[in-house]
Every structure is written in C-alpha cells, then in structure tokens.
Enzyme design. Structure first.
Site, short mmCIF file in Angstrom:
data_model
loop_
_atom_site.label_atom_id
_atom_site.label_comp_id
_atom_site.label_asym_id
_atom_site.label_seq_id
_atom_site.Cartn_x
_atom_site.Cartn_y
_atom_site.Cartn_z
N TYR A 14 0.82 -1.21 0.00
CA TYR A 14 0.00 0.00 0.00
C TYR A 14 0.86 1.27 0.00
O TYR A 14 0.45 2.29 0.55
CB TYR A 14 -0.94 0.02 1.22
CG TYR A 14 -1.73 -1.25 1.42
CD1 TYR A 14 -2.56 -1.73 0.42
CD2 TYR A 14 -1.65 -1.97 2.61
CE1 TYR A 14 -3.30 -2.90 0.59
CE2 TYR A 14 -2.39 -3.14 2.79
CZ TYR A 14 -3.21 -3.60 1.78
OH TYR A 14 -3.94 -4.74 1.95
N TYR A 142 -14.48 -4.84 2.98
CA TYR A 142 -13.11 -5.27 2.65
C TYR A 142 -12.98 -6.73 3.04
O TYR A 142 -13.19 -7.10 4.20
CB TYR A 142 -12.05 -4.43 3.40
CG TYR A 142 -10.67 -4.98 3.12
CD1 TYR A 142 -9.99 -4.64 1.95
CD2 TYR A 142 -10.06 -5.88 4.00
CE1 TYR A 142 -8.75 -5.18 1.66
CE2 TYR A 142 -8.82 -6.42 3.72
CZ TYR A 142 -8.17 -6.07 2.56
OH TYR A 142 -6.94 -6.61 2.26
N ASP A 245 -17.48 -12.83 7.62
CA ASP A 245 -16.03 -12.63 7.59
C ASP A 245 -15.66 -12.02 8.94
O ASP A 245 -15.74 -10.81 9.13
CB ASP A 245 -15.67 -11.70 6.42
CG ASP A 245 -14.19 -11.37 6.37
OD1 ASP A 245 -13.46 -11.73 7.33
OD2 ASP A 245 -13.77 -10.73 5.40
N LYS A 274 -6.56 -13.24 11.35
CA LYS A 274 -5.86 -12.24 12.18
C LYS A 274 -5.57 -12.67 13.63
O LYS A 274 -4.48 -13.12 13.92
CB LYS A 274 -6.60 -10.92 12.13
CG LYS A 274 -6.50 -10.27 10.74
CD LYS A 274 -6.79 -8.80 10.75
CE LYS A 274 -6.38 -8.10 9.49
NZ LYS A 274 -7.40 -8.09 8.41
C1 LIG Z 1 -7.46 -8.43 6.97
C2 LIG Z 1 -8.77 -8.90 6.48
C3 LIG Z 1 -8.87 -9.87 5.47
C4 LIG Z 1 -7.66 -10.41 4.74
O1 LIG Z 1 -6.81 -11.13 5.56
P1 LIG Z 1 -5.29 -11.39 5.09
O2 LIG Z 1 -4.75 -12.30 6.14
O3 LIG Z 1 -4.63 -10.05 5.07
O4 LIG Z 1 -5.35 -12.01 3.76
C5 LIG Z 1 -10.13 -10.33 5.12
N1 LIG Z 1 -11.23 -9.85 5.72
C6 LIG Z 1 -11.17 -8.92 6.68
C7 LIG Z 1 -12.44 -8.46 7.33
C8 LIG Z 1 -9.95 -8.40 7.09
O5 LIG Z 1 -9.91 -7.44 8.02
#
Ligand SMILES: *Cc1c(COP(=O)(O)O)cnc(C)c1O
Length: 426
Positions: A14, A142, A245, A274
């Site tokens: 980025y 996202y 997600d 995460k």
């Molecule tokens: C960070 C994130 C992703 C992507 O995860 P990566 O491990 O960076 O590929 C997907 N969805 C959400 C909501 C995120 O915050």
C-alpha cells in the site's frame, strides 16, 4: 551483497514508491510496544493490523511455538492429520456459534474467504442450482486482496477499483447505516435495501458476505446486531448462504468473542484469521455448518472440495492458536476488552470538545475499537509522524484515525493512545 544502507529490495504494501520514506526498522517488542533500531519504543495503537492481540513476545505464545518446533514443524494435511490441527478444530467448534461444526484451515484471511466463497458456490451446484454462482456483498466491505476477495470489496471507494475489468462481477447492497445501538426502525431501512437486491437477483446469488457489526478496513463502519438477525432471516427466505467474515471482528474485537455472539446468529460459514494465532503466525479457519458440509457428501467426483493450501493446518500455527485461546480464556480477555472499551468511551465519545471539532464528522467505539472519522484524508496527513514523536504508532486508513490495541494494553497505555489521537485535533 547489498549493504544495509543501500535501498532495500523489500517492496512495501500500500505504499507510493516515489514518496515513501525509509520504513523504521523494528528490532523487537514487549507487551503493547515494539522497539526500533536505536532504541526508540513505540506503543502500538493498531496491534500490527489488529492481529497481535496478546502484544509482542508473550512468553506463553513464544514457548508454544518453541515446543511445537521441537516435535513437528510441518506436515501436509492432504491424507494426513496431527494433534494440533485436530485439537484446534475442536476448540474452534466449541467457541464459535452453535452449529459451526466443520473446520477448513488455510493460511491467510484472504484465502479463508476464497474458501468460503468456493464452498458457497459449490454448495448450490451440488444442490442442482448452478445458476447461483454470484455473491452479494456490501458497500464499504473489505474481504482481502486476492482476486476473488477484491471482487467483493467495495467497488467504488475500495482500494481495488483499478482492477474492475479483471474481476468477476457480483452484486452489492448499500452499507448499513444504523449504528450499533440503533432502534429497530432504523435498521429496517438497511434491511429493506438488502431485500431489494435479494428480490431482484436471488436466483443467481450463492451467498451474502459481510463483516458483521464492524466493516473494518473500509472505514470502521459499525452497525447493529439487529441487522445481522435481519440478514439471517433474508438469507433463509431467499435460499442464500450467510457468510460472516470475522477475520477482523473475531476473538474479542467487538467486545464479545465473535460479532455473531451479539446477535445470537449462526452464519452458514464463518471465516477467522488475524487474531487466530495471536498474530504470531499466518493462519485462517473457515467454519461451516452441518448443512453446508453435508452437501459435499456424495458419490460424484464433483463432491470433493478442490482446495488445499500447502500450509493449511500448519502445526506451529495450530499450536500457537491453541495457546492463544487458552490465554484468552484463562486471563479473562473479555474483561480486559471491557476495560479498554470504558477508557475509549470516556476519553473519545464523552469528549464534547472533540465531537465539535470542524474536521471531525463522527466518533465511534465498539469493543476494543475506536475511530475518529474526518471529512478528508488531508485532515490526517502527518498524524503518524506526530504520534511517533509522542511515542505512539498510529497509522490511519484514509480519513479514519483509529485504534485497535492489543488486549494486554493497560488503561494507562490506552489513555496515552487516546491523548495522542485527541491531541492531533488540538
Ligand atoms: C485483513 C482482512 C482480510 C484479509 O486477511 P489477510 O490475512 O490479510 O489475507 C479479510 N477480511 C477482513 C475483514 C480483514 O480485516
């Protein structure tokens, strides 16, 4: 060999290569802070893109990796299994909403989402509905940076609009606008907007995807648990799978273990990453209900789920994830998150001077997350340097100045972070 003084071949994410400055070199970390070459110590307000929930160099997490490394660093999950993967899968089934009984491992949040999307499309295919092969996502969403994920990120304000021609086209509903504590009436409008898209396109929609309660990278947009309940009902009505997600919201970020817990909703598929390993290794889990899983039980070759990242179920990642969960529960992290939430409330939401600042459009707090939204990204230019001079690592996203601290951050450290956030606005 290039010297450490010549420009580094590391290509940063980025970043504008022309204007970027040399990145500070991190040499270590302890608790909520990390240390730079030369001894400067910065209190991390973002816990490294929200994953280092136990902070740096947590002794129990470090030991879990060391011990596992002595036994088994890696083995493929194709045709083989091992205790850390089995135990972690059982733990994830135990702590997630009832009904999510099956766990597919992968190596990052983006891949975990790709797995979820493929599962949803194949689920309908196996039920004889091959036309349901598109997805419904929300504006401001996202979901990651791989192609499948980019295609379900906000197509206008999101960071991937340049790739529009390359990506498959999906459907989008407006981002919810009702806040966390909204009256049911306010949520009705958001749900009506979702219903419009489903009524028109349900015959081609496999799944509705959302970051429940907190759209994170798209501007820390928060909404009500009622919205999740309403979305669950709409998905059932239109035979659309619901995918949460929880890559950002999972493991306590919204004040409960999972955002789904606020609404008592079980999605059909849920993605975790995460915080899963406490940030110590990359890993992800895509959980599915029995209904989804059982669609894949059958005789044709089409019944196999054709996905298998090399590092899925990596034993080191599973071992540290198990230790992370144990620490989370034994040391009452939900209590710590509530304490951080109280500081964020008092220092940011209850500050009337801040609320009236002309550059600020909104201030929101949920769990261990707080954001000051400004009119324009220009309002935040220089805030990272300014914070660094005051010993805090802040990295705004566009026009959003936010904190998502490690849960071991003390009340005093939390106030140091909010002081710096407020101080920027004078
Ligand atoms: C960070 C994130 C992703 C992507 O995860 P990566 O491990 O960076 O590929 C997907 N969805 C959400 C909501 C995120 O915050």
């Amino acid at each position: 060999m290039p010297s450490l003084l010549s420009p580094s071949p590391v290509w940063h994410p980025y970043a504008h290569l022309k204007t970027q400055r040399p990145a500070p070199r991190v040499v270590g970390g302890e608790g909520a802070s990390f240390t730079l070459e030369g001894g400067e110590t910065l209190l991390d307000a973002t816990c490294s893109w929200w994953c280092m929930i136990h902070g740096y160099r947590h002794p129990r997490l470090v030991r879990a990796i060391q011990q596992q490394a002595n036994t088994l660093c890696h083995v493929m999950l194709g045709g083989l299994t091992h205790e850390p993967a089995d135990r972690l899968a059982r733990e994830l089934v135990r702590i997630t909403p009832a009904g999510l009984d099956h766990v597919f491992f992968s190596d990052s949040g983006s891949v975990g989402m790709e797995v979820a999307m493929k599962m949803a499309v194949q689920y309908h295919q196996l039920h004889g509905r091959p036309g349901k092969h598109r997805l419904l996502s929300l504006m401001k969403a996202y979901h990651g940076d791989t192609a499948g994920c980019m295609a379900v990120c906000d197509p206008e304000e999101g960071m991937h609009s340049l790739f529009a021609g390359y990506l498959p086209r999906h459907h989008f509903a407006p981002a919810p606008t009702a806040p966390f504590d909204a009256e049911p009436d306010a949520v009705e409008q958001d749900l009506a907007a979702l219903r419009v898209v489903l009524e028109r396109h349900h015959h081609e929609i496999a799944a509705l995807l959302m970051e429940p309660l907190l759209q994170a990278a798209g501007g820390l947009n928060m909404t009500s648990p009622q919205y999740l309940r309403g979305a669950r009902k709409l998905c059932d009505e239109f035979d659309v799978l619901l995918v949460f997600d929880e890559v950002a919201t999972g493991f306590g970020r919204t004040g409960r273990m999972f955002a789904a817990d606020h609404a008592d909703v079980t999605p059909d598929v849920m993605v975790l990453s995460k915080g899963l390993t406490g940030g110590y290794l990359g890993h992800a889990a895509t959980l599915a209900t029995g209904r989804v899983h059982d669609a894949f039980v059958g005789d044709s070759p089409l019944h196999a789920f054709m996905h298998g990242p090399t590092f899925m179920g990596n034993p080191l990642a599973c071992a540290v994830a198990l230790e992370s969960l144990a620490v989370f529960e034994e040391e009452d992290y939900l209590g710590r998150i509530a304490a951080l939430n109280e500081v964020l409330h008092n220092e940011l939401l209850d500050d009337t001077r801040l609320a009236e600042h002309p550059a600020i459009t909104d201030i929101r707090v949920l769990g261990a997350t707080a954001v000051i939204e400004t009119h324009d990204a220009a309002d935040l230019v220089g805030v990272d340097d300014w914070a660094r001079e005051r010993g805090v690592w802040l990295r705004p996203i566009g026009r959003w100045l936010y904190t998502m601290p490690a849960y071991i951050t003390s009340a005093q450290e939390m106030r140091r972070i909010t002081e710096v956030m407020k101080g920027w606005f004078g």
